[in-house]
Design an enzyme around this catalytic site. Structure first.
Site, PDB file in Angstrom:
ATOM      1  N   CYS A  31       1.515 -17.481  14.749  1.00 42.10           N
ATOM      2  CA  CYS A  31       1.965 -18.028  16.015  1.00 42.10           C
ATOM      3  C   CYS A  31       3.357 -18.599  15.835  1.00 42.10           C
ATOM      4  O   CYS A  31       3.883 -18.665  14.737  1.00 42.10           O
ATOM      5  CB  CYS A  31       1.024 -19.122  16.489  1.00 42.10           C
ATOM      6  SG  CYS A  31       1.010 -20.499  15.363  1.00 42.10           S
ATOM      7  N   CYS A  34       4.388 -21.415  13.351  1.00 42.20           N
ATOM      8  CA  CYS A  34       4.643 -21.106  11.945  1.00 42.20           C
ATOM      9  C   CYS A  34       6.140 -21.078  11.649  1.00 42.20           C
ATOM     10  O   CYS A  34       6.566 -21.418  10.545  1.00 42.20           O
ATOM     11  CB  CYS A  34       4.046 -19.746  11.587  1.00 42.20           C
ATOM     12  SG  CYS A  34       2.293 -19.624  11.897  1.00 42.20           S
ATOM     13  N   ASP A 439      -6.782  15.422   3.858  1.00 43.86           N
ATOM     14  CA  ASP A 439      -7.216  14.994   2.544  1.00 43.86           C
ATOM     15  C   ASP A 439      -8.490  14.195   2.786  1.00 43.86           C
ATOM     16  O   ASP A 439      -8.739  13.748   3.896  1.00 43.86           O
ATOM     17  CB  ASP A 439      -6.121  14.131   1.928  1.00 43.86           C
ATOM     18  CG  ASP A 439      -6.587  13.472   0.670  1.00 43.86           C
ATOM     19  OD1 ASP A 439      -7.145  14.184  -0.173  1.00 43.86           O
ATOM     20  OD2 ASP A 439      -6.400  12.258   0.524  1.00 43.86           O
ATOM     21  N   ASP A 625      -2.955  10.751   2.031  1.00 44.16           N
ATOM     22  CA  ASP A 625      -2.458   9.435   1.628  1.00 44.16           C
ATOM     23  C   ASP A 625      -2.143   9.325   0.147  1.00 44.16           C
ATOM     24  O   ASP A 625      -1.434   8.424  -0.264  1.00 44.16           O
ATOM     25  CB  ASP A 625      -3.463   8.343   2.008  1.00 44.16           C
ATOM     26  CG  ASP A 625      -4.672   8.379   1.091  1.00 44.16           C
ATOM     27  OD1 ASP A 625      -5.073   9.489   0.714  1.00 44.16           O
ATOM     28  OD2 ASP A 625      -5.183   7.305   0.751  1.00 44.16           O
ATOM     29  N   ASP A 629      -1.070  14.051  -2.631  1.00 38.03           N
ATOM     30  CA  ASP A 629      -0.805  14.688  -1.337  1.00 38.03           C
ATOM     31  C   ASP A 629       0.678  14.744  -1.013  1.00 38.03           C
ATOM     32  O   ASP A 629       1.079  15.484  -0.117  1.00 38.03           O
ATOM     33  CB  ASP A 629      -1.490  13.901  -0.211  1.00 38.03           C
ATOM     34  CG  ASP A 629      -2.997  13.944  -0.333  1.00 38.03           C
ATOM     35  OD1 ASP A 629      -3.508  15.033  -0.584  1.00 38.03           O
ATOM     36  OD2 ASP A 629      -3.622  12.886  -0.199  1.00 38.03           O
TER      37      ASP A 629
END
Lengths: 755, 59
Positions: A31, A34, A439, A625, A629
């Site tokens: 928020c 912070c 994959d 991923d 690959d």
């Protein structure tokens, strides 16, 4: 890993005025409060010159004087405030794109200013032509327009002139060539007309065109920057660092770019191996699923080779870093990657393909007009004026907007659905895909293991085991903590590396770890394995009660079955190309009803399969991923990668998708197809405009008012047609923000409680 | 029509002023964090700094 062991200074960059600057990706910003907490908290520390949090990118930039403070204290202060910070590897950040975006924005501002002010004069002239403007006033206005337009175009047109120059030097032509010729030609003709006191000049058209084009470029650039920033944050959160062992035995956490071959690094249980190397001391099980797709764990000991991207499960290892010489996995992957990327560069974008046809036609038409009028016996100067006005009227204003306008709208839609594009032209390629190759591990299945048979487990036992699991760094322990939604770690818990965790609770010993560690019966283990042959397990025991076994598996993404069905309904052929063993691959393929499933595929095999599909005339969308690959992702016609993918795969994919769902894959294809349709329509609009306007221009009938109306009219139609894509899309889901993975947040809570 | 002699420079100067203001705001980083800016207006650090005494060294 404690912050004290990390060599934070290696991440800091010296500033020209003798200070230091550190950029951190900060987790847990939820928020606006912070912002104040962090900036105030850090700003109060001695020696801090500035602390500025970027709420958009969730990054904190801290400047400090070298002697007065040190980065370790900044990070511990942040942790005390409740935020976990991850530094960026300075070797990996690129400031160039940032500079390019700013340059485009500046050029756009200048072009916008020029366009508005030149328009001011043009409207006066048009109104004056209809009433009683004097020749002197008109000339004055033309000269003032020239005075504004020429320097503005010289500055703001640079991105186009440079790109056109590069293309011409390489003896190619791209969209920027006709644009540059159009702008320069328009300005030159207008100047010539103005000098001769003619009633027409086209400065307004030239700068207006520039402004619209720059707007398109800027939006395109912005889209790419947004994708990169999310991907960089995720990379930093995953802390792509290595724990380097100095000759004196001390261990310091350093960014990967500062690790050299020959260095020794420490890999603790639960961490990813960040380098290729040979094990020097220690023994452990390694999960190679991210690298090879193989889900079985492999045991390694001294002398065995380990690869970057694999996960160390049980024991601490000291690894000697090897050079990335030929033959290592990473080098092999890199070599394939380069070859694949080169093959793909032969693909030509729709806009450039049109430009290749368009530019010669336009230039021939203009030349023919010039020669034709001379042949008819006209004065050569008048013939030249008409020829240039053909060039102007065909100046690809609508054509140049046709593609970028659609790309920007479509990429915004995709962003809302959690798909981040790397390249604008990925939309065109996505739309063309007719085969989707998946994959398995981490793509069709979730990247993290999930608990099996959750409904058979006593919730109280699960909760107790989950609390204990919070203290474990083992991936299965973290998965258990997540499944139990535990958030308060046990203060007395201690980790026994390679075995498990234990704690004293109310006078009873609680244990969590391997079946052996908890003394589980062999028949119970065998029974569980019979039910779930692919599962990994964790046992939990409290006091003298019989141990409980939890089975884990990398489950399918929650919506995988629906999405696969939708993809098939959309007319796509589906395939699985996995590096894993045939058993698990066949199981997943059967669940999803995918007939073509290849198992045990190495990176080169995957490329070969894609090549075979390509030979059959298919356009393949590769979704993957793993490190194995990456070459296939680069080789495929178009590729998607989940944001949890390894860095190399992210970099070779055309787009990333966020979250645990597979739905973005389907959304990407659907949105891309709609966008491709709008692009083609836009190109037709531009063509029809030219078919009507060019003969008029060739015949010499085009007055400035007609040219201005026709040009802006076609641009507006094209833009509105692009915006049409958004109609009925108001309720699209918001993108999942760059949320840190849950285990990290849990670990932060655990650390906070321990402190 | 003599009015043009000073109206045109005034109009151009106003436009140029806008351009310079934009370039300045770009250079001073006001476009770097568009989401944060809307929250920062709620932040009254500058007032708080006068009221409350500075904390000790936080470490």
């Amino acid at each position: 890993m404690t912050t004290q062991t990390r060599d934070w200074a290696a991440f800091a960059v010296p500033t020209p005025d003798g200070g230091c600057r550190l950029e951190l990706a900060v987790e847990g910003i939820t928020c606006a409060a912070c912002i104040g907490d962090i900036e105030r908290g850090i700003g109060r520390m001695p020696g801090i010159r500035s602390a500025r949090l970027n709420y958009t990118t969730r990054r904190l930039a801290v400047d400090w004087t070298v002697d007065a403070s040190d980065p370790t204290r900044i990070v511990t202060t942040l942790e005390r405030l409740g935020y976990r910070a991850h530094p960026f590897d300075p070797g990996r950040r690129s400031a160039e794109e940032e500079a390019e975006t700013r340059r485009l924005l500046r050029a756009m501002a200048v072009a916008g200013f020029a366009a508005m002010n030149v328009m001011l004069f043009s409207v006066s002239i048009w109104a004056g032509n209809a009433t009683d403007i004097t020749g002197e006033t008109r000339d004055l206005f033309h000269w003032l327009s020239a005075f504004i337009a020429l320097p503005a175009a010289a500055y703001a047109g640079q991105p186009f002139f440079e790109s056109a120059g590069r293309a011409l030097r390489a003896l190619r032509t791209n969209m920027d060539v006709p644009i540059s010729i159009g702008i320069v030609g328009t300005l030159a003709l207008s100047l010539w007309q103005t000098a001769r006191g003619e009633p027409e000049a086209y400065f307004d058209s030239a700068v207006m065109l520039l402004f619209f084009l720059l707007l398109g470029r800027f939006l395109d650039q912005n889209m790419r920057r947004r994708t990169r920033s999310v991907a960089e944050n995720v990379a930093a959160l995953r802390a792509e660092t290595a724990a380097r062992v100095a000759p004196d035995g001390t261990v310091r956490e350093v960014p990967l770019s500062k690790v050299d071959p020959g260095d020794r690094v420490l890999v603790r249980p639960g961490e990813r191996v960040s380098v290729d190397g040979v094990v020097e001391t220690g023994a452990s099980d390694i999960d190679q699923s991210l690298v090879t797709g193989e889900t079985n764990h492999v045991g390694v000991g001294p002398g065995d080779r380990v690869y970057a991207g694999t996960l160390n499960i049980t024991g601490a290892l000291t690894v000697q870093v090897t050079a990335a010489t030929e033959g290592t996995l990473l080098a092999e992957v890199n070599r394939l990657l380069e070859a694949a990327a080169q093959a793909k560069s032969s693909y030509m974008r729709l806009a450039d393909r049109v430009a290749r046809l368009y530019a010669p036609v336009v230039h021939t038409a203009a030349l023919a007009t010039f020669l034709g009028w001379i042949a008819l016996g006209t004065d050569w100067r008048h013939a030249l004026v008409i020829a240039v006005s053909v060039l102007i009227i065909t100046c690809p204003c609508a054509l140049a907007l046709a593609i970028p306008a659609v790309q920007v709208v479509a990429s915004g839609q995709l962003f809302r659905r959690g798909v981040l594009l790397h390249a604008g032209d990925a939309i065109e390629r996505l739309a063309a895909a007719d085969v989707v190759a998946f994959d398995k591990t981490g793509t069709l299945t979730l990247p993290e293991p999930a608990i099996l048979d959750a409904d058979r487990i006593d919730p109280a036992v699960l909760a107790a085991a989950g609390r204990l699991a919070l203290s474990s760094r083992h991936p299965l322990g973290m998965a258990l903590a997540r499944a139990a939604r535990a958030d308060r770690p046990l203060p007395s818990a201690t980790e026994r590396p390679g075995e498990g965790v234990e704690a004293m609770v109310d006078g009873e010993l609680e244990q969590l770890g391997s079946a052996q560690f908890c003394g589980a019966d062999e028949w119970a283990v065998a029974a569980l394995l019979a039910r779930h042959p692919e599962a990994s397990m964790v046992a939990y025991r409290r006091g003298n009660r019989p141990p409980v076994l939890f089975a884990f598996d990398q489950g399918l993404r929650p919506d995988a079955i629906d999405v696969v069905a939708d993809l098939r309904a959309a007319g796509l052929k589906l395939e699985i190309i996995s590096g894993d063993r045939p058993g698990p691959v066949a199981a997943i393929a059967e669940k999803l009803g995918i007939a073509d499933a290849l198992a045990g595929q190495h990176p080169a095999d995957k490329i070969a399969r894609l090549e075979a599909l390509h030979q059959q005339g298919h356009k393949v969308l590769m979704v993957g991923d793993g490190l194995n690959d990456a070459p296939a992702l680069a080789a495929a016609h178009v590729s998607l990668s989940p944001v949890t993918a390894v860095h190399l795969s992210q970099a070779s994919a055309d787009a990333l998708f966020l979250g645990n769902r597979l739905r973005p894959v389907y959304d990407a294809i659907r949105t891309a197809r709609a966008a491709k349709g709008a692009m083609v329509q836009n190109l037709w609009i531009a063509v029809i405009y030219n078919v009507i306007a060019v003969p008029l221009a060739v015949a010499g009938y085009v007055t400035p008012l007609i040219a201005a109306l026709a040009m802006s009219g076609s641009s507006i139609i094209v833009t509105v047609n692009a915006l049409r894509l958004r109609w009925g899309d108001a309720g699209a889901p918001q993108p999942p923000a760059s949320q840190p993975p849950i285990p990290d947040r849990l670990r932060r809570l655990a650390d906070a409680e321990a402190a | 029509m003599e009015v043009l002699v000073f109206l045109i420079p005034v109009a151009l100067a106003l436009g140029a002023l806008g351009l310079v203001a934009f370039l300045w705001s770009l250079r001073s980083g006001q476009y770097d964090d568009l989401d944060g800016a809307k929250w920062r207006i709620l932040n009254d650090d500058d007032v708080a700094a006068e009221r409350e005494p500075q904390d000790n060294d936080p470490t």
